[in-house]
Structure formats: structure tokens, C-alpha cells
Scaffold this motif. Structure first.
Motif, PDB file in Angstrom:
ATOM      1  N   ILE A  12      63.212   6.829  19.813  1.00  0.00           N
ATOM      2  CA  ILE A  12      63.799   6.388  21.080  1.00  0.00           C
ATOM      3  C   ILE A  12      64.612   5.106  20.898  1.00  0.00           C
ATOM      4  CG2 ILE A  12      63.232   5.552  23.401  1.00  0.00           C
ATOM      5  CD1 ILE A  12      60.730   7.450  23.198  1.00  0.00           C
ATOM      6  N   LEU A  13      64.072   4.155  20.142  1.00  0.00           N
ATOM      7  CA  LEU A  13      64.709   2.849  20.029  1.00  0.00           C
ATOM      8  C   LEU A  13      65.911   2.816  19.079  1.00  0.00           C
ATOM      9  CD1 LEU A  13      61.578   0.531  20.047  1.00  0.00           C
ATOM     10  CD2 LEU A  13      63.223   0.921  21.881  1.00  0.00           C
ATOM     11  N   ALA A  14      65.930   3.661  18.072  1.00  0.00           N
ATOM     12  CA  ALA A  14      67.037   3.620  17.099  1.00  0.00           C
ATOM     13  C   ALA A  14      68.403   3.818  17.762  1.00  0.00           C
ATOM     14  CB  ALA A  14      66.812   4.633  15.989  1.00  0.00           C
ATOM     15  N   PRO A  15      68.595   4.833  18.604  1.00  0.00           N
ATOM     16  CA  PRO A  15      69.913   4.953  19.244  1.00  0.00           C
ATOM     17  C   PRO A  15      70.202   3.835  20.243  1.00  0.00           C
ATOM     18  CG  PRO A  15      68.477   6.748  19.941  1.00  0.00           C
ATOM     19  CD  PRO A  15      67.752   5.992  18.880  1.00  0.00           C
ATOM     20  N   VAL A  16      69.148   3.312  20.876  1.00  0.00           N
ATOM     21  CA  VAL A  16      69.349   2.200  21.814  1.00  0.00           C
ATOM     22  C   VAL A  16      69.861   0.976  21.055  1.00  0.00           C
ATOM     23  CG1 VAL A  16      68.182   0.589  23.372  1.00  0.00           C
ATOM     24  CG2 VAL A  16      67.640   3.027  23.463  1.00  0.00           C
ATOM     25  N   VAL A  17      69.216   0.657  19.935  1.00  0.00           N
ATOM     26  CA  VAL A  17      69.639  -0.482  19.128  1.00  0.00           C
ATOM     27  C   VAL A  17      71.040  -0.248  18.563  1.00  0.00           C
ATOM     28  CG1 VAL A  17      69.149  -1.783  17.008  1.00  0.00           C
ATOM     29  CG2 VAL A  17      67.295  -1.211  18.584  1.00  0.00           C
ATOM     30  N   ALA A  18      71.308   0.972  18.093  1.00  0.00           N
ATOM     31  CA  ALA A  18      72.642   1.285  17.564  1.00  0.00           C
ATOM     32  C   ALA A  18      73.713   1.069  18.634  1.00  0.00           C
ATOM     33  CB  ALA A  18      72.686   2.719  17.049  1.00  0.00           C
ATOM     34  N   GLY A  19      73.413   1.474  19.865  1.00  0.00           N
ATOM     35  CA  GLY A  19      74.354   1.250  20.963  1.00  0.00           C
ATOM     36  C   GLY A  19      74.565  -0.215  21.256  1.00  0.00           C
ATOM     37  N   LEU A  20      73.501  -0.991  21.164  1.00  0.00           N
ATOM     38  CA  LEU A  20      73.599  -2.424  21.447  1.00  0.00           C
ATOM     39  C   LEU A  20      74.413  -3.177  20.401  1.00  0.00           C
ATOM     40  CD1 LEU A  20      69.967  -3.178  22.669  1.00  0.00           C
ATOM     41  CD2 LEU A  20      72.059  -3.063  24.055  1.00  0.00           C
ATOM     42  N   ILE A  21      74.424  -2.675  19.166  1.00  0.00           N
ATOM     43  CA  ILE A  21      75.188  -3.369  18.122  1.00  0.00           C
ATOM     44  C   ILE A  21      76.569  -2.766  17.908  1.00  0.00           C
ATOM     45  CG2 ILE A  21      73.135  -4.247  16.955  1.00  0.00           C
ATOM     46  CD1 ILE A  21      73.528  -2.075  14.831  1.00  0.00           C
ATOM     47  N   GLY A  22      76.964  -1.852  18.803  1.00  0.00           N
ATOM     48  CA  GLY A  22      78.337  -1.385  18.776  1.00  0.00           C
ATOM     49  C   GLY A  22      78.579   0.042  18.345  1.00  0.00           C
ATOM     50  N   TYR A  23      77.557   0.790  18.037  1.00  0.00           N
ATOM     51  CA  TYR A  23      77.736   2.194  17.663  1.00  0.00           C
ATOM     52  C   TYR A  23      77.500   3.056  18.887  1.00  0.00           C
ATOM     53  CZ  TYR A  23      77.657   0.620  12.854  1.00  0.00           C
ATOM     54  OH  TYR A  23      77.941  -0.007  11.675  1.00  0.00           O
ATOM     55  N   GLY A  24      78.551   3.271  19.634  1.00  0.00           N
ATOM     56  CA  GLY A  24      78.435   4.025  20.876  1.00  0.00           C
ATOM     57  C   GLY A  24      78.224   5.498  20.630  1.00  0.00           C
ATOM     58  N   MET A  25      77.605   6.144  21.593  1.00  0.00           N
ATOM     59  CA  MET A  25      77.382   7.580  21.523  1.00  0.00           C
ATOM     60  C   MET A  25      77.998   8.226  22.756  1.00  0.00           C
ATOM     61  SD  MET A  25      73.456   7.831  20.186  1.00  0.00           S
ATOM     62  CE  MET A  25      72.833   7.308  21.758  1.00  0.00           C
ATOM     63  N   THR A  26      78.515   9.414  22.561  1.00  0.00           N
ATOM     64  CA  THR A  26      79.038  10.179  23.679  1.00  0.00           C
ATOM     65  C   THR A  26      77.866  10.697  24.500  1.00  0.00           C
ATOM     66  OG1 THR A  26      80.864  10.882  22.286  1.00  0.00           O
ATOM     67  CG2 THR A  26      80.504  12.120  24.311  1.00  0.00           C
ATOM     68  N   PRO A  27      77.879  10.508  25.808  1.00  0.00           N
ATOM     69  CA  PRO A  27      76.772  11.036  26.618  1.00  0.00           C
ATOM     70  C   PRO A  27      76.725  12.560  26.524  1.00  0.00           C
ATOM     71  CG  PRO A  27      78.195   9.588  27.917  1.00  0.00           C
ATOM     72  CD  PRO A  27      78.859   9.793  26.599  1.00  0.00           C
ATOM     73  N   PRO A  28      75.542  13.132  26.441  1.00  0.00           N
ATOM     74  CA  PRO A  28      75.442  14.592  26.354  1.00  0.00           C
ATOM     75  C   PRO A  28      75.847  15.250  27.667  1.00  0.00           C
ATOM     76  CG  PRO A  28      73.273  13.620  26.560  1.00  0.00           C
ATOM     77  CD  PRO A  28      74.242  12.491  26.420  1.00  0.00           C
ATOM     78  N   LYS A  29      76.335  16.469  27.571  1.00  0.00           N
ATOM     79  CA  LYS A  29      76.656  17.237  28.773  1.00  0.00           C
ATOM     80  C   LYS A  29      75.370  17.902  29.248  1.00  0.00           C
ATOM     81  CE  LYS A  29      81.376  18.276  27.400  1.00  0.00           C
ATOM     82  NZ  LYS A  29      82.330  19.335  27.051  1.00  0.00           N
ATOM     83  N   LEU A  30      74.901  17.490  30.410  1.00  0.00           N
ATOM     84  CA  LEU A  30      73.661  18.015  30.962  1.00  0.00           C
ATOM     85  C   LEU A  30      73.956  18.845  32.196  1.00  0.00           C
ATOM     86  CD1 LEU A  30      71.438  14.807  30.714  1.00  0.00           C
ATOM     87  CD2 LEU A  30      71.413  16.791  29.209  1.00  0.00           C
TER      88      LEU A  30
END
Length: 141
Positions: free
Chosen positions: A59-77
């Protein structure tokens, strides 16, 4: 494919493989997410610490990655939350029925040359291909 990044994909795959090997070597456990999470739901479990750390890392790895500048495309739900809940329940049921999830069978089981895991992974992949073909090409999704 709009975002084909083979180098980062290879690095990510290598890290997933390395973590699966280290978990097996250090704890004797298979890195199957459904089994790890399922162990957290058992009240009389004496090995909760590593399970909590593993799930927290997921859970935390993508949150931390986003905080340091590695953005993710939001999934299509889907717009309907009932579809999401039903899909989650079906995935959980299928993981229990199949004796594990795609991560356990596909990463660890194939690495151990388990015939059962190889068969399960083939079934997972064929089902995914058919589902995408039907939803995208026959239903117009």
C-alpha cells in the motif's frame, strides 16, 4: 500500448522475483498475496508481523513513489461500486478455490516448477484474455 517501458518493467520484475526469493529463503513462505492477506484475517496467528509489513509495503510503496514525483495514471474504474465489490469478492473466492492467487502461482509456483501452479497460471491468463476480448470487442467496453 501508450506507455511501453521495458527497462523499468524488467527492473520491477527483477525486484518482485528477488523479494519472492528472499521471502522464501528467510521465512520459508510463498509470496502469494491472497495467502499473506488471508493469514492476517486469522485471529490465532503468531506470524502477523511480517504479514502486516508486507501488506503495508504494497500500500505504501505507490503512495511514497507518488510523493517523490513518480506519478501514476488513475485506474479506470466502473461507476457502480457494487460492480467493484462483486469483482473483489469473486477474485477472493477464485483465489481460495484455486488454492492461491496469480502472484503465488505465477511468480512463486512457476519458479518452483509446480505443475499445479503452471496449470493455474495458464487458466488465469486464458480467462483474462477471453474476458478482455469479450468486454472490449463484443460488448464495446
Amino acid at each position: 500500448m501508450a506507455n511501453f517501458t521495458p527497462v523499468s518493467a524488467a527492473i520491477g520484475g527483477g525486484l518482485i522475483g528477488l523479494s519472492a526469493v528472499l521471502l522464501m529463503l528467510l521465512t520459508g513462505r510463498v509470496a502469494g498475496i491472497s495467502g499473506i492477506f488471508g493469514g492476517l484475517l486469522q485471529f490465532r496467528s503468531n506470524d502477523r508481523g511480517w504479514r502486516v509489513a508486507f501488506v503495508a509495503g504494497l500500500i505504501l510503496a505507490p503512495v511514497v513513489a507518488g510523493l517523490i514525483g513518480y506519478g501514476m495514471t488513475p485506474p479506470k474504474l466502473p461507476a457502480n461500486w457494487m460492480v467493484i465489490v462483486a469483482a473483489g469478492l469473486l477474485v477472493g473466492f477464485g483465489a481460495r478455490l484455486g488454492g492461491g492467487c496469480t502472484s503465488g502461482h505465477g511468480i512463486c509456483g512457476i519458479g518452483r516448477l509446480s505443475g499445479r501452479s503452471i496449470a493455474a497460471t495458464i487458466i488465469f491468463m486464458v480467462t483474462a484474455i477471453v474476458t478482455v476480448a469479450v468486454t472490449h470487442h463484443l460488448m464495446g467496453g
